[in-house]
Design an enzyme around this catalytic site. Structure first.
Site, PDB file in Angstrom:
ATOM      1  N   ASP A  27       0.752  -1.263   0.133  1.00  0.00           N
ATOM      2  CA  ASP A  27      -0.120  -0.172  -0.076  1.00  0.00           C
ATOM      3  C   ASP A  27       0.882   1.245  -0.056  1.00  0.00           C
ATOM      4  O   ASP A  27       2.146   1.126   0.159  1.00  0.00           O
ATOM      5  CB  ASP A  27      -0.795  -0.075   1.194  1.00  0.00           C
ATOM      6  CG  ASP A  27      -1.623   1.219   1.264  1.00  0.00           C
ATOM      7  OD1 ASP A  27      -2.382   1.581   0.333  1.00  0.00           O
ATOM      8  OD2 ASP A  27      -1.984   1.872   2.493  1.00  0.00           O
ATOM      9  N   SER A  28       0.148   2.448  -0.162  1.00  0.00           N
ATOM     10  CA  SER A  28       0.907   3.700  -0.143  1.00  0.00           C
ATOM     11  C   SER A  28       1.844   4.052   1.335  1.00  0.00           C
ATOM     12  O   SER A  28       2.388   4.927   1.540  1.00  0.00           O
ATOM     13  CB  SER A  28       0.293   4.817  -0.677  1.00  0.00           C
ATOM     14  OG  SER A  28      -0.827   4.887   0.279  1.00  0.00           O
ATOM     15  N   TYR A  59      -0.842   8.252  -2.720  1.00  0.00           N
ATOM     16  CA  TYR A  59      -0.885   8.237  -4.233  1.00  0.00           C
ATOM     17  C   TYR A  59      -2.340   8.794  -4.843  1.00  0.00           C
ATOM     18  O   TYR A  59      -2.290   8.824  -6.252  1.00  0.00           O
ATOM     19  CB  TYR A  59      -1.215   6.574  -4.446  1.00  0.00           C
ATOM     20  CG  TYR A  59      -0.120   5.721  -4.186  1.00  0.00           C
ATOM     21  CD1 TYR A  59       1.333   6.094  -3.851  1.00  0.00           C
ATOM     22  CD2 TYR A  59      -0.177   4.201  -4.404  1.00  0.00           C
ATOM     23  CE1 TYR A  59       2.399   5.148  -3.696  1.00  0.00           C
ATOM     24  CE2 TYR A  59       0.909   3.436  -4.109  1.00  0.00           C
ATOM     25  CZ  TYR A  59       2.132   3.941  -3.636  1.00  0.00           C
ATOM     26  OH  TYR A  59       3.147   3.046  -3.509  1.00  0.00           O
ATOM     27  N   CYS A  90      -4.519  -1.421  -1.744  1.00  0.00           N
ATOM     28  CA  CYS A  90      -4.640   0.017  -2.276  1.00  0.00           C
ATOM     29  C   CYS A  90      -5.758   0.188  -3.232  1.00  0.00           C
ATOM     30  O   CYS A  90      -5.449  -0.287  -4.378  1.00  0.00           O
ATOM     31  CB  CYS A  90      -3.171   0.689  -2.542  1.00  0.00           C
ATOM     32  SG  CYS A  90      -3.341   2.580  -2.863  1.00  0.00           S
ATOM     33  N   ASN A  91      -6.716   0.813  -3.030  1.00  0.00           N
ATOM     34  CA  ASN A  91      -7.884   1.164  -4.013  1.00  0.00           C
ATOM     35  C   ASN A  91      -7.199   1.984  -5.250  1.00  0.00           C
ATOM     36  O   ASN A  91      -7.486   1.746  -6.301  1.00  0.00           O
ATOM     37  CB  ASN A  91      -8.790   2.249  -3.449  1.00  0.00           C
ATOM     38  CG  ASN A  91      -9.776   1.060  -2.531  1.00  0.00           C
ATOM     39  OD1 ASN A  91     -10.713   0.541  -2.784  1.00  0.00           O
ATOM     40  ND2 ASN A  91      -9.180   0.942  -1.353  1.00  0.00           N
ATOM     41  N   THR A  92      -6.331   2.975  -4.818  1.00  0.00           N
ATOM     42  CA  THR A  92      -5.907   3.923  -5.800  1.00  0.00           C
ATOM     43  C   THR A  92      -4.550   3.006  -6.680  1.00  0.00           C
ATOM     44  O   THR A  92      -4.925   3.094  -8.057  1.00  0.00           O
ATOM     45  CB  THR A  92      -5.073   5.154  -5.249  1.00  0.00           C
ATOM     46  OG1 THR A  92      -6.002   5.567  -4.105  1.00  0.00           O
ATOM     47  CG2 THR A  92      -4.521   5.975  -6.082  1.00  0.00           C
ATOM     48  N   GLU A 171      -0.577   9.671   7.420  1.00  0.00           N
ATOM     49  CA  GLU A 171       0.607   9.118   7.525  1.00  0.00           C
ATOM     50  C   GLU A 171       1.562   9.960   7.977  1.00  0.00           C
ATOM     51  O   GLU A 171       2.652   9.677   8.652  1.00  0.00           O
ATOM     52  CB  GLU A 171       1.189   9.116   5.878  1.00  0.00           C
ATOM     53  CG  GLU A 171       0.435   8.090   5.057  1.00  0.00           C
ATOM     54  CD  GLU A 171       0.993   6.655   5.269  1.00  0.00           C
ATOM     55  OE1 GLU A 171       1.996   6.598   5.965  1.00  0.00           O
ATOM     56  OE2 GLU A 171       0.014   5.668   5.519  1.00  0.00           O
ATOM     57  N   CYS A 203     -10.846   3.502   0.384  1.00  0.00           N
ATOM     58  CA  CYS A 203      -9.480   3.709   0.410  1.00  0.00           C
ATOM     59  C   CYS A 203      -9.054   2.897   1.791  1.00  0.00           C
ATOM     60  O   CYS A 203      -9.729   2.873   2.928  1.00  0.00           O
ATOM     61  CB  CYS A 203      -9.243   5.192   0.796  1.00  0.00           C
ATOM     62  SG  CYS A 203      -7.605   5.451   1.185  1.00  0.00           S
ATOM     63  N   THR A 204      -8.070   1.995   1.773  1.00  0.00           N
ATOM     64  CA  THR A 204      -7.603   1.395   2.823  1.00  0.00           C
ATOM     65  C   THR A 204      -7.172   1.945   3.970  1.00  0.00           C
ATOM     66  O   THR A 204      -7.332   1.361   5.135  1.00  0.00           O
ATOM     67  CB  THR A 204      -6.686   0.314   2.124  1.00  0.00           C
ATOM     68  OG1 THR A 204      -5.532   1.015   2.034  1.00  0.00           O
ATOM     69  CG2 THR A 204      -7.357  -0.723   1.311  1.00  0.00           C
ATOM     70  N   HIS A 205      -7.048   3.128   4.027  1.00  0.00           N
ATOM     71  CA  HIS A 205      -6.579   3.896   5.081  1.00  0.00           C
ATOM     72  C   HIS A 205      -7.933   4.273   5.972  1.00  0.00           C
ATOM     73  O   HIS A 205      -7.704   4.494   7.152  1.00  0.00           O
ATOM     74  CB  HIS A 205      -5.968   5.285   4.701  1.00  0.00           C
ATOM     75  CG  HIS A 205      -4.470   5.179   4.364  1.00  0.00           C
ATOM     76  ND1 HIS A 205      -3.998   4.744   3.263  1.00  0.00           N
ATOM     77  CD2 HIS A 205      -3.389   5.797   5.191  1.00  0.00           C
ATOM     78  CE1 HIS A 205      -2.709   4.735   3.142  1.00  0.00           C
ATOM     79  NE2 HIS A 205      -2.444   5.465   4.336  1.00  0.00           N
TER      80      HIS A 205
HETATM   81  N1  DGL Z   1      -4.499   3.216   0.898  1.00  0.00           N
HETATM   82  C1  DGL Z   1      -4.670   3.824  -0.285  1.00  0.00           C
HETATM   83  C2  DGL Z   1      -6.060   3.433  -1.140  1.00  0.00           C
HETATM   84  O1  DGL Z   1      -6.916   2.583  -0.697  1.00  0.00           O
HETATM   85  C3  DGL Z   1      -4.172   5.244  -0.264  1.00  0.00           C
HETATM   86  C4  DGL Z   1      -3.983   6.056  -1.420  1.00  0.00           C
HETATM   87  C5  DGL Z   1      -3.057   7.153  -1.153  1.00  0.00           C
HETATM   88  O2  DGL Z   1      -1.980   7.063  -0.730  1.00  0.00           O
HETATM   89  O3  DGL Z   1      -3.681   8.204  -1.145  1.00  0.00           O
HETATM   90  O4  DGL Z   1      -6.424   4.265  -1.986  1.00  0.00           O
END
Ligand code: DGL
Length: 286
Positions: A27-28, A59, A90-92, A171, A203-205
């Site tokens: 993930d990011s 991301y 990560c969805n992105t 983050e 978004c996984t965050h």
């Molecule tokens: N966890 C990432 C997602 O699911 C975060 C993307 C990001 O870094 O902006 O999209």
């Protein structure tokens, strides 16, 4: 480096533990830990390798070329550590890069994650309010997300809410820091105002902020996080992987702040004790 080994590894269950599949997850940054936790619940005897690309987050406010390059670097790194499958947590990165990853590594199983639009709409009753979607700007603007919405959301009331700055806040300050929560409240308020009765965590965050989201949108609102569905898919694909002999374990690498990752991992009930330094480039890419 600490490897967490289940109790069965040296007991009667040793043979099964020794045949652990090795799954790379990236993930990011910290968000993919929410997916890693689901993977560990479903695959307690797997060898799970986690790469947090915090130094290159977010991301969701970058272009496709950037996300594709980071995704390639992280995939190469995880493969060099022995991964037999990659979970793009990560969805992105799924929206912008998984097609490119699959094209570059045609024999390698990849599992991605995408906003749970389909289950959210399938579960809707006549009297329900709109479905809210919280996601990054890049995910919402992606062709993949637009196609998902067109396929499953035709005629439905859907409220899309981008959350610029939120991943960066998580983050840099942490999920529970007051400025992070303040920003989150601002993004959730329009969903509350629209009367949303379900909210897709795209978004996984964002599952790291579940309590705070509930506090704004209301306890009765259904929150949809597809982490367990992703883990179930990984579990299915893992059955076809050739057995490895390195045994179970849980290893994490990060190019960001290790102490914050450890705190978030603990909150996700992930027994990560040390975080290794994630190199800027994989050995093959250097
Ligand atoms: N966890 C990432 C997602 O699911 C975060 C993307 C990001 O870094 O902006 O999209």
């Amino acid at each position: 480096m600490i490897e967490i080994t289940p109790a069965t590894a040296s007991g009667p269950g040793a043979a099964a533990a020794d045949a652990a599949p090795c799954i790379g997850v990236f993930d990011s940054g910290l968000g993919g830990l929410t997916v890693l936790a689901a993977l560990r619940r479903r695959l307690p005897h797997a060898r799970l390798l986690y790469a947090a690309d915090s130094a290159f987050a977010p991301y969701g406010e970058r272009d496709a070329a950037y996300v594709q390059e980071r995704s390639r670097v992280l995939t190469r790194f995880l493969l060099a550590q022995g991964a037999q499958m990659i979970v793009v947590a990560c969805n992105t990165a799924t929206a912008l890069a998984i097609a490119e990853l699959r094209a570059e590594w045609p024999g390698l199983p990849f599992v991605g994650i995408e906003p749970a639009i389909k289950p959210a709409l399938a579960a809707r009753a006549q009297a329900d309010g709109p479905v809210g979607v919280l996601a990054t700007s890049a995910t919402l603007a992606s062709g993949r997300f637009r196609a998902l919405l067109a396929q499953h959301g035709a005629g439905a009331r859907v409220v899309l809410q981008a959350c610029p700055g939120l991943v960066e806040a998580i983050e840099t300050r942490g999920p529970q820091a007051p400025p992070t929560l303040e920003l989150l409240r601002r993004f959730c308020q329009p969903l509350r105002d629209a009367g949303c009765t379900s909210v897709v965590l795209g978004c996984t965050h964002y599952p790291l902020l579940t309590d705070a989201i509930r506090a704004v949108v209301g306890d009765s609102v259904r929150l949809l996080d597809p982490a367990d569905a992703v883990a179930a898919q990984a579990e299915r694909l893992a059955r076809a992987l050739p057995a490895q002999t390195r045994g179970a374990g849980l290893l994490a690498w990060s190019n960001g702040e290790a102490a914050l990752l450890l705190r978030v991992a603990e909150a996700c009930a992930l027994p990560i004790e040390h975080v290794l330094a994630l190199p800027q480039e994989s050995p093959e890419a250097a």
